[in-house]
Design a protein around this motif. Structure first.
Motif, PDB file in Angstrom:
ATOM      1  N   SER A 190       0.831  -1.204   0.000  1.00  0.00           N
ATOM      2  CA  SER A 190       0.000   0.000   0.000  1.00  0.00           C
ATOM      3  C   SER A 190       0.868   1.257   0.000  1.00  0.00           C
ATOM      4  N   LEU A 191       0.476   2.217  -0.842  1.00  0.00           N
ATOM      5  CA  LEU A 191       1.157   3.511  -0.903  1.00  0.00           C
ATOM      6  C   LEU A 191       0.378   4.597  -0.167  1.00  0.00           C
ATOM      7  N   GLN A 192      -0.790   4.242   0.352  1.00  0.00           N
ATOM      8  CA  GLN A 192      -1.666   5.271   0.908  1.00  0.00           C
ATOM      9  C   GLN A 192      -1.026   6.022   2.066  1.00  0.00           C
ATOM     10  N   ALA A 193      -0.386   5.296   2.978  1.00  0.00           N
ATOM     11  CA  ALA A 193       0.223   5.956   4.137  1.00  0.00           C
ATOM     12  C   ALA A 193       1.357   6.877   3.710  1.00  0.00           C
ATOM     13  N   ARG A 194       2.178   6.438   2.738  1.00  0.00           N
ATOM     14  CA  ARG A 194       3.307   7.256   2.268  1.00  0.00           C
ATOM     15  C   ARG A 194       2.804   8.514   1.568  1.00  0.00           C
ATOM     16  N   PHE A 195       1.808   8.345   0.697  1.00  0.00           N
ATOM     17  CA  PHE A 195       1.254   9.493  -0.017  1.00  0.00           C
ATOM     18  C   PHE A 195       0.566  10.435   0.970  1.00  0.00           C
ATOM     19  N   ALA A 196      -0.157   9.868   1.932  1.00  0.00           N
ATOM     20  CA  ALA A 196      -0.854  10.689   2.928  1.00  0.00           C
ATOM     21  C   ALA A 196       0.130  11.488   3.764  1.00  0.00           C
ATOM     22  N   GLN A 197       1.291  10.916   4.044  1.00  0.00           N
ATOM     23  CA  GLN A 197       2.301  11.635   4.817  1.00  0.00           C
ATOM     24  C   GLN A 197       2.782  12.867   4.053  1.00  0.00           C
ATOM     25  N   ARG A 203      -4.698   4.286  15.148  1.00  0.00           N
ATOM     26  CA  ARG A 203      -4.102   4.113  16.471  1.00  0.00           C
ATOM     27  C   ARG A 203      -3.139   5.252  16.777  1.00  0.00           C
ATOM     28  N   GLN A 204      -3.005   5.560  18.068  1.00  0.00           N
ATOM     29  CA  GLN A 204      -2.105   6.629  18.492  1.00  0.00           C
ATOM     30  C   GLN A 204      -0.654   6.195  18.338  1.00  0.00           C
ATOM     31  N   GLY A 205       0.252   7.158  18.354  1.00  0.00           N
ATOM     32  CA  GLY A 205       1.671   6.836  18.301  1.00  0.00           C
ATOM     33  C   GLY A 205       2.339   7.433  17.083  1.00  0.00           C
ATOM     34  N   PRO A 206       3.648   7.299  16.995  1.00  0.00           N
ATOM     35  CA  PRO A 206       4.401   7.847  15.842  1.00  0.00           C
ATOM     36  C   PRO A 206       4.200   7.000  14.602  1.00  0.00           C
ATOM     37  N   ARG A 207       3.067   7.165  13.940  1.00  0.00           N
ATOM     38  CA  ARG A 207       2.733   6.354  12.778  1.00  0.00           C
ATOM     39  C   ARG A 207       2.731   7.223  11.530  1.00  0.00           C
ATOM     40  N   GLU A 208       3.041   6.605  10.401  1.00  0.00           N
ATOM     41  CA  GLU A 208       3.083   7.323   9.134  1.00  0.00           C
ATOM     42  C   GLU A 208       1.670   7.474   8.580  1.00  0.00           C
ATOM     43  N   GLY A 209       1.439   8.553   7.847  1.00  0.00           N
ATOM     44  CA  GLY A 209       0.142   8.743   7.194  1.00  0.00           C
ATOM     45  C   GLY A 209      -0.803   9.597   8.008  1.00  0.00           C
ATOM     46  N   LEU A 210      -2.074   9.517   7.672  1.00  0.00           N
ATOM     47  CA  LEU A 210      -3.099  10.302   8.348  1.00  0.00           C
ATOM     48  C   LEU A 210      -3.837   9.424   9.344  1.00  0.00           C
ATOM     49  N   GLU A 211      -4.119   9.976  10.512  1.00  0.00           N
ATOM     50  CA  GLU A 211      -4.792   9.211  11.549  1.00  0.00           C
ATOM     51  C   GLU A 211      -6.242   9.660  11.662  1.00  0.00           C
ATOM     52  N   LEU A 212      -7.161   8.698  11.532  1.00  0.00           N
ATOM     53  CA  LEU A 212      -8.584   9.014  11.660  1.00  0.00           C
ATOM     54  C   LEU A 212      -8.880   9.517  13.064  1.00  0.00           C
ATOM     55  N   GLY A 213      -9.682  10.561  13.131  1.00  0.00           N
ATOM     56  CA  GLY A 213     -10.037  11.128  14.431  1.00  0.00           C
ATOM     57  C   GLY A 213      -9.032  12.132  14.947  1.00  0.00           C
TER      58      GLY A 213
END
Length: 432
Positions: A260-267, A295-305
């Motif tokens: 998936s490229l979604q998280a990279r593109f979203a970042q 989920r919370q934390g240092p994650r790549e991409g966009l976080e819902l909420g």
């Protein structure tokens, strides 16, 4: 109002064949039965529109863009619609097997479309304020210089060149092409009078020698802070105080990759647009293909909420299990489909969709076209998905046309086409 079943069926069937992917924002606005949901998109919040295929995500985004740009009449507010599937490289253009490289390639294509959007709006600005602009050469130059700066930021090469001497030679040739392009763009504001426009983004570079490292990585870099500042400078030049960026088909950026490229593109989107009161990002995604983080934390991409609010427009539950709301929605959809031609000629007539005249027309169409309970059966069999509703209705109309309109659409005919649609379109689309 004195229409025959034949006249209604012919007009409906012609318009039901139209798909939002193939029609303009103006046509989508004329057909959109979800105009009450435009208020959700007007919020100054980054949002995601969820829904299965055919629930109306493209239609609502295009209708929203037309509403903001043409109906609301607020010059400081602008909406930009872009379908991300148009930014995905073909298999021939994929010269890298790195997910990060492909994400950057798609992002550069996306930015190229943003430059096209700027040129399009500049064309309209010149037409509307031609005399004023003739007296303001510095203003014209400011637009072109800033857009040219953005274009040069998108196509810059990485300073660190690795690989064989032959690869380095190709890189130098490619860099020389870029420098020549910059020189041409510098004088573009004078050439514009002759109808000459430089190609933007990666379009002009596709047929050039793009040098590849041994690990198949592009020699591109992205200076996000500079790109971000230049984009905001262009917004300010246009006088925009709020820009709604509507990104459709977000899930399709994954269609040619195994990961998936979604998280990279979203970042990249997050770094470019988030945190500014000037930009609001709206993303349309298929619910079961979404790779948003939750989920919370240092994650790549966009976080819902957190970064983006995903519960405001869930088109899978647009009726809230309310039969009357579903009935009213699809009656409005039929009326808008029937009146499409008239409403394109006179857009203002499409605004009062709940008027008494529309209600009478809707009731008349249902009465003339459908036998008892058949319309409710069609709504139920479509599972509340507008595209499926239109496909089944078009098949039902075709059947009564073959029988010379000797009978109305009845429950048996609706059920026959529901089963046919499931066997032909739904089951075959399910992965083995």
């Amino acid at each position: 109002m004195d229409l025959s079943t034949k006249e209604i069926a012919k007009e409906l069937r012609n318009n039901l064949q139209l798909n939002a992917n193939r029609i303009s924002c103006k046509q989508c606005y004329a057909m959109c039965a979800n105009k009450q949901k435009l208020e959700f998109l007007l919020r100054d919040e980054n949002q995601v529109v969820m829904g299965r295929r055919g629930t109306g995500k493209t239609t609502i985004f295009k209708a929203f863009a037309f509403y903001v740009n043409r109906i609301s009449n607020i010059s400081t507010r602008k909406a930009w619609y872009v379908s991300l599937d148009e930014c995905v490289p073909s298999s021939l253009e994929l010269v890298s097997d790195s997910a990060d490289d492909v994400s950057v390639y798609i992002f550069k294509s996306f930015l190229g479309k943003l430059i096209e959007f700027f040129y399009h709006n500049l064309d309209k600005l010149e037409k509307n304020r031609l005399e004023f602009l003739k007296e303001q050469d510095s203003l014209i130059g400011g637009f072109y210089d800033t857009i040219t700066k953005l274009n040069s930021l998108i196509i810059e090469l990485d300073d660190l060149i690795e690989g064989s001497p032959q690869e380095k030679m190709h890189t130098l040739m490619y860099t020389e092409n870029i420098e020549n392009m910059k020189k041409k763009e510098a004088g573009f504001k004078w050439k514009r009078k002759l109808g000459i426009r430089p190609k933007v983004g990666l379009e002009w570079a596709k047929n050039k020698n793009i040098t590849v490292k041994n690990s198949k990585e592009y020699l591109f870099k992205l200076d996000i802070p500079s790109i971000r500042q230049t984009i905001f400078d262009i917004f300010k030049l246009f006088g925009y105080k709020k820009v709604y960026i509507c990104l459709d088909e977000f899930n399709l950026i994954d269609r040619r990759t195994t990961v998936s490229l979604q998280a990279r593109f979203a970042q990249l989107l997050k770094e470019l647009f988030f945190g500014s009161p000037m930009c609001v990002v709206k993303i349309a995604n298929v619910w079961n293909e979404s790779r948003m983080q939750s989920r919370q934390g240092p994650r790549e991409g966009l976080e819902l909420g957190q970064d983006i609010f995903g519960q405001d427009l869930d088109l899978d539950t647009m009726f809230e299990h309310d039969n009357q709301k579903a009935h009213n929605f699809f009656v409005n959809m039929i009326v808008n489909d029937y009146l499409l031609r008239e409403r394109l000629e006179n857009p203002k007539s499409s605004i009062p969709e709940d008027s008494s005249q529309d209600k009478k027309l809707g009731d008349m169409i249902i009465e003339k076209m459908f036998a008892k309970d058949a319309f409710s059966c069609l709504v139920c069999g479509s599972q509340g998905i507008p595209r499926v509703f239109g496909e089944i209705l078009a098949q039902c109309i075709k059947k009564i046309e073959e029988e010379q309109y000797n009978k109305k659409i009845n429950v048996d005919l609706v059920c026959e086409n529901i089963i046919s649609n499931y066997n032909i379109n739904v089951r075959r689309a399910i992965p083995y």
